[in-house]
Every structure is written in structure tokens, then in C-alpha cells.
Scaffold this motif. Structure first.
Motif, PDB file in Angstrom:
ATOM      1  N   ARG A 160       0.813  -1.214   0.000  1.00 33.82           N
ATOM      2  CA  ARG A 160       0.000   0.000   0.000  1.00 33.82           C
ATOM      3  C   ARG A 160       0.852   1.273   0.000  1.00 33.82           C
ATOM      4  N   GLU A 161       2.050   1.191   0.628  1.00 35.34           N
ATOM      5  CA  GLU A 161       2.892   2.393   0.681  1.00 35.34           C
ATOM      6  C   GLU A 161       3.335   2.833  -0.717  1.00 35.34           C
TER       7      GLU A 161
ATOM      8  N   HIS B 211       0.509   5.056  -2.111  1.00 39.18           N
ATOM      9  CA  HIS B 211       0.106   6.252  -1.377  1.00 39.18           C
ATOM     10  C   HIS B 211       0.365   7.499  -2.216  1.00 39.18           C
TER      11      HIS B 211
ATOM     12  N   GLU C  27      -0.391  12.016  -2.575  1.00 38.92           N
ATOM     13  CA  GLU C  27      -0.877  13.247  -1.960  1.00 38.92           C
ATOM     14  C   GLU C  27      -2.269  13.569  -2.510  1.00 38.92           C
ATOM     15  N   GLU C  28      -2.891  14.609  -2.011  1.00 40.29           N
ATOM     16  CA  GLU C  28      -4.221  14.992  -2.481  1.00 40.29           C
ATOM     17  C   GLU C  28      -4.165  15.290  -3.978  1.00 40.29           C
TER      18      GLU C  28
ATOM     19  N   GLU D  78      -5.687  12.675   0.141  1.00 39.48           N
ATOM     20  CA  GLU D  78      -4.394  12.016   0.334  1.00 39.48           C
ATOM     21  C   GLU D  78      -4.613  10.624   0.919  1.00 39.48           C
ATOM     22  N   GLY D  79      -3.835   9.665   0.438  1.00 38.88           N
ATOM     23  CA  GLY D  79      -3.952   8.307   0.960  1.00 38.88           C
ATOM     24  C   GLY D  79      -3.795   7.281  -0.150  1.00 38.88           C
TER      25      GLY D  79
END
Length: 608
Positions: A225-226, A229, A231-232, A449-450
Motif C-alpha cells: 500500500r505504501e 500512497h 498526496e491529495e 491524500e492516501g
């Protein structure tokens, strides 16, 4: 004490300090510096940690950037200056806040010492204060004693600059590298190795699609998942209104050619007119001479006109995408080309008058763009209106605010900022790009973000897992090859079968350098620099596949140690400057990461 002060401030640039201390507000005539035309009467262009940033100070820093850049500045230079000046203003504010927090005020007598023994850069450059090429402190002190007003001005300047100098001293105080660290850096930048290698590249392997099941994909998604990842982000649709010359603009260019024809009739030479009037910079100074050329070398309208004309004739106007041409044909025959073939060729000169988009055409286009925006904001469907206005709807997805680049218009922090202030469905103000015209964006989606849900990134996961499987297949093939050939004394093409390949870079490599086909892969270069000349590595699991490396030559550590010792004083100076730069960059990065910035430039209609 003064010697120590000189050492500690050797890297302080008085010019930089002067720029920070300056309080003069520039009034600059180019569009965009004057904020009075914006949508606000406030002079606050933003805040940093609650401290207001004045528009006039921002304009001053823009003017500083523009005046120090290429002259005369174009629109792009001014836009870039607005971006860098904003960074300057934020940094300056953070510096001042840090100075206030540390209360960096001079002690009694310290300003006098600084003025006397560490004068500003303009003083150090005064040739009347030099003695045998060196700054003469005695002459400087005499000048200060002879002119009280001059001394007071210098002291005031140094007193204002003092806190900046002291802060930089603190930032730089921890800078420095040990001799062992300098040696490590020296090896990275100076040690070379040559090699050949066998490569099993992932791109040469197919993936078994049965291994890309939803179960496998979701397992990879959960475990990595990293890597996903982000940003918005913002997704948008956009249309592009391109500025093209109107019929009236083309008529203006034709009128210029008509004038040149009259000049020819009056006795002017084609060569002289081309030198003066032709917009083709590649040959204008040669009288517009194009030499001999084949038909396919020129755009079709130009080639057709030149090859159809009689030798000695002048034809035109001929319109192409470059503008309007007048062509003089000087020769037409079969000639040998660069391939040794006999082909029809023409020898000609030309005068190019570019068809420029006039101010009126630009104005008409802007009115059309504004009408499109108004229709959209009045409730019209973006796609339907685009079709009505004759423009194509395109996608601008995964826009970040930090990168300041938006598909379509390209680098435009203003466009990114407007998208990040908009709500889904909003149509932002038009954005102009001189090369491509006007862009109108409609925000379609906001991605916080995410990590996006699996269904949204499934295609991305498929490619990442497929690449892992391709690399795995490459490594397995390399190990099978190595089990048979690992004991050879040298690598050569007779040992290699497809899809493997033998690669010889042909030039020395460095440990942090780029390697053909392997890319910038530290696993590869670390393995190479662990070898001695004549040695062959084990199988290296790299980012783009697998590799077996033969070291052909490598710089001796002992010989480099001798060079290092000879250059040690120079290296200390270079590394100290580098370490100080890194210390400042680290301080600045930490301060910015922890700052609360309120950017209000959009309210002033700046393009940046």
C-alpha cells in the motif's frame, strides 16, 4: 577574535543579505505587478505562521527577480519570477521569524567590529581601498574616521544585516565533514570501473496472465500500500482555445509581400530584401538562400510552388504553416542526393513573412473563451458546450498542487491552485499559455491524500505485479544460466542466448552513475565496485532484471588515496561549502515543512 569571525562568515553573501534587508518598493510597469486591478483591495497577499505578507514586498521581490534575469523579460520570465519571488518571500519571512525567536541582537561594540573588520561586499570591491591587490583595513578605518555621515550609514546597514548574518552562522555552525566522509564522497565521484555484463531484462519476458488473479492482485495491493500512497489529487476536464491567425492577419502578411514585390520592381535585390525582412533566421543573412533541395524536404505547398515555377521566376505569396513566402527559383535539375540517387531538385531563395496573431484576433478569442465560461457557469453542460464551440474535451487527471503542473497548459501553479480551491463541477477562470492559447478547466473529482480503493488502482496494481513477475522470471533464467556458466573466466557472446544479451557500456562507470539497460541501479554498481579486474559477479537481482557482471578494469584505491591526500586542502574547502549549503537547505526544508502558509495570490489575479 576577528580572525575567527572571518572564518565563520566566509560563506555569507552580503548581496543576499542586502536583498533581504531592502525596503524599497518597486513600481514596475509590466502587467501583473500592479495588483490594483485584482478582485481585492487588501494588501495582504498571504500569511506565514499567521504573519501577514504585504503585496508591495512581494512586488519588490518579483521586480528583483525580473531585473536580474534576461532582458527584456517575456511573459514566461515574469510568470516564473512571480513563482520564485513567492518562495523568496516565504523564506525571508521564516528567516525573520527565526531571528525574532532567537533574539539575535548585537552586543555592545560588535557592530563597530563588524564595520571595521568585516565590511560589506561593495566596500571590499572598492579599488581605492586596495593595497597591492589586498583590502587595506587601515585605509578603510581612515575613511570611516573622515566622514561621520558615511560611517553612520554603513553602521545602520550592518546593524540591519547583523541578525541575518548571525542566523546563518548558527545554521552553518554544524556544517562539516570528517576526513573519512570526504574520502567516501571522493570515491563516489572519482573512482571509475569498466565492465561488460550479461543482462536478462524484464521487458523481454511475458507474464502468465493466469497468475494475475484478483486474489493475487489484492494480496499485492494489501502488502504494498505504501507504493500506492499519494498526496491529495484533482481530476479535471479541459478545453483548449488555440489562437490562430485570422483571414485579416493573413491579409496583413500578404500586404507586406506586395510591398516587397514593388521594391523588387523598383530595383531592390531579392538578397537584400531577404536579409532585411525575412523571418527565417536560418538563412535570412544568406539572402534567403535554401540551396538545392528535393521535393520531400519542404512542406507540400512550398515544394509544389517551387518545383512548378520556371527557373529565374519569383512566385508567391505561398502560404504554409510557417507563414507567407515569396520564392525565387534559381535552378531545377536532376542531381545526386546524399544517398547517391539521381533525383529532381530545385535551388531557391525565399523570404518568409510570419503570419502573426493580431491583438484584435487575440481579443476576439478571449471574448469567445469568456462566453464559453459564462455559459458553463450558467448551467450549461461542459461537453455539449465544447462541441458547440468547436473544441475538444480532454482529461487532466491526478493533478498535484505541489508539482505546479497541469496537463494541457503545462507548468502553471496558478492553474493548480485554482483547481485545489474549486469544488467538483466548478469551472475555473481561463488560463493562458502563449504557445497554446487559452485553457478552461472543469473540476470533476477530488481524491484525498492516501491510498485509492483497489478497484480504482487495479490497472496500476496489474502492471506492478506483472513487472515483479517479469523480474522474477529474469532472475530465475539468470540463475539457471549461472549454474552452467558461472565458472567461465570471461563473458562473451558465444555464451549468451536470447532473451539474454551481452552488453558492453563502452565508457567508465561510477558507483552512482547510469548504466545502459540497467538504469541507475545501486545493486548493479555496488556489485561492480566490489569486484577486482578480471572477476565475474554472482547473479545480481536488479530493478529491471538480472545481471552477471565482468569487471574489466577498476581504479586502484591506493592510487586514488594518493590523489586524495594531494587535494585534501582543496577538498576541505569544497566540502565545507557543500556542507554549509546542505545545512541551509535542511534548515529551510524543516522550517517550510512546519510552517502554516496561507497563499492568497489568486485574489490578486496573478498569473504564476
Amino acid at each position: 577574535m576577528m580572525t575567527k569571525m572571518r572564518e565563520n562568515t566566509a560563506v555569507i553573501l552580503w548581496i543576499l543579505v542586502a536583498a533581504f534587508v531592502a525596503t524599497i518598493v518597486f513600481s514596475w510597469g509590466m502587467g501583473g505587478f500592479d495588483s490594483s486591478g485584482g478582485g481585492t483591495t487588501s494588501t495582504v497577499v498571504g500569511k506565514v505562521n499567521g504573519q501577514e505578507l504585504d503585496i508591495r514586498r512581494y512586488e519588490q521581490l518579483i521586480a528583483n527577480r525580473v531585473n536580474n534575469g534576461p532582458q527584456p523579460p517575456d511573459d514566461n520570465a515574469v510568470r516564473n519570477a512571480r513563482g520564485t519571488a513567492w518562495d523568496d518571500l516565504k523564506t525571508l519571512t521564516l528567516v525573520e521569524q527565526q531571528m525574532a525567536e532567537l533574539d539575535l541582537q548585537p552586543r555592545a561594540g560588535e557592530i563597530t567590529d563588524w564595520v571595521t573588520y568585516l565590511p560589506p561586499a561593495p566596500v571590499l570591491g572598492d579599488t581605492t581601498l586596495l593595497n597591492n591587490g589586498q583590502f587595506d583595513t587601515t585605509r578603510w578605518i581612515d575613511r570611516l574616521l573622515q566622514n561621520d555621515v558615511y560611517r553612520a550609514n554603513i553602521e545602520a546597514y550592518v546593524r540591519d544585516s547583523y541578525p541575518y548574518q548571525k542566523l546563518y552562522q548558527r545554521i552553518y555552525s554544524a556544517a562539516g565533514l570528517s576526513q573519512a566522509e570526504m574520502w567516501d564522497n571522493f570515491l563516489v565521484t572519482r573512482r571509475n570501473a569498466e565492465c561488460r555484463f550479461v543482462a536478462w531484462l524484464s521487458k523481454d519476458y511475458e507474464v502468465d496472465s493466469t497468475k494475475l488473479t484478483d486474489t493475487a492482485l489484492k494480496a499485492w495491493y494489501d502488502a504494498n500500500r505504501e507504493q500506492l500512497h499519494h498526496e491529495e489529487l484533482r481530476d479535471a476536464q479541459y478545453v483548449n482555445f488555440v489562437a490562430v491567425p485570422s483571414a485579416e492577419d493573413s491579409a496583413d502578411a500578404r500586404d507586406q509581400l506586395d510591398y516587397l514585390k514593388r521594391q523588387l520592381d523598383a530595383g531592390e535585390t531579392f538578397e537584400d530584401l531577404a536579409r532585411i525582412y525575412s523571418a527565417d533566421e536560418s538563412n535570412a543573412d544568406k539572402g534567403g538562400d535554401l540551396g538545392w533541395f528535393e521535393r520531400g524536404r519542404m512542406v507540400k505547398p512550398f515544394a509544389d510552388a517551387a518545383f512548378d515555377a520556371e527557373v529565374g521566376s519569383i512566385v508567391g505569396p505561398v502560404e504554409t504553416r510557417f507563414g507567407v513566402h515569396m520564392i525565387k527559383v534559381n535552378g531545377h535539375e536532376e542531381r545526386e542526393n546524399s544517398k547517391g540517387e539521381m533525383v529532381e531538385q530545385v535551388k531557391a531563395q525565399h523570404i518568409l513573412i510570419k503570419t502573426e496573431v493580431s491583438t484584435m484576433t487575440h481579443s476576439d478569442l478571449r471574448a469567445r473563451v469568456d462566453a464559453f465560461v459564462e455559459d458553463c457557469r450558467a448551467g450549461g453542460n461542459f461537453a455539449d458546450l465544447a462541441k458547440e464551440y468547436g473544441v475538444e474535451v480532454r482529461e487532466a487527471n491526478r493533478v498535484t498542487k505541489t508539482r505546479g503542473s497541469v496537463p494541457g497548459v503545462g507548468r502553471s501553479q496558478r492553474a493548480a491552485d485554482m483547481l485545489f480551491e474549486a469544488d467538483p463541477g466548478d469551472v475555473i477562470d481561463p488560463v493562458f499559455n502563449r504557445a497554446s492559447g487559452w485553457f478552461v478547466y472543469r473540476l470533476t473529482e477530488i481524491s484525498p491524500e492516501g491510498v485509492d480503493p483497489f478497484d480504482k488502482v487495479r490497472d496500476q496494481v496489474v502492471e506492478k505485479l506483472a513487472e515483479e513477475l517479469r523480474v522474477k522470471a529474469a532472475v530465475e533464467n539468470a540463475r539457471a544460466w549461472y549454474a552452467v556458466n558461472g565458472s567461465v573466466s570471461a563473458l562473451d557472446s558465444s555464451l549468451v542466448e536470447e532473451p539474454a544479451r551481452l552488453i558492453e557500456p563502452g565508457s567508465p562507470l561510477k558507483i552512482n552513475g547510469y548504466v545502459r539497460d540497467a538504469g541507475r541501479d545501486l545493486a548493479f554498481t555496488t556489485a561492480l565496485f566490489d569486484l577486482e579486474a578480471g572477476q565475474i559477479s554472482d547473479v545480481i537481482h536488479g530493478e529491471k532484471g538480472a545481471f552477471v557482471i565482468e569487471c574489466l578494469s577498476i581504479d586502484s584505491v591506493d592510487s586514488l588515496q594518493t590523489v586524495f591526500n594531494e587535494e585534501l586542502d582543496k577538498l576541505r574547502s569544497e566540502n565545507l561549502q557543500s556542507a554549509r549549503n546542505s545545512s541551509y537547505a535542511n534548515w529551510k526544508s524543516h522550517a517550510e515543512d512546519n510552517a502554516v502558509v496561507d497563499d492568497r495570490r489568486l485574489r490578486f489575479n496573478f498569473d504564476y
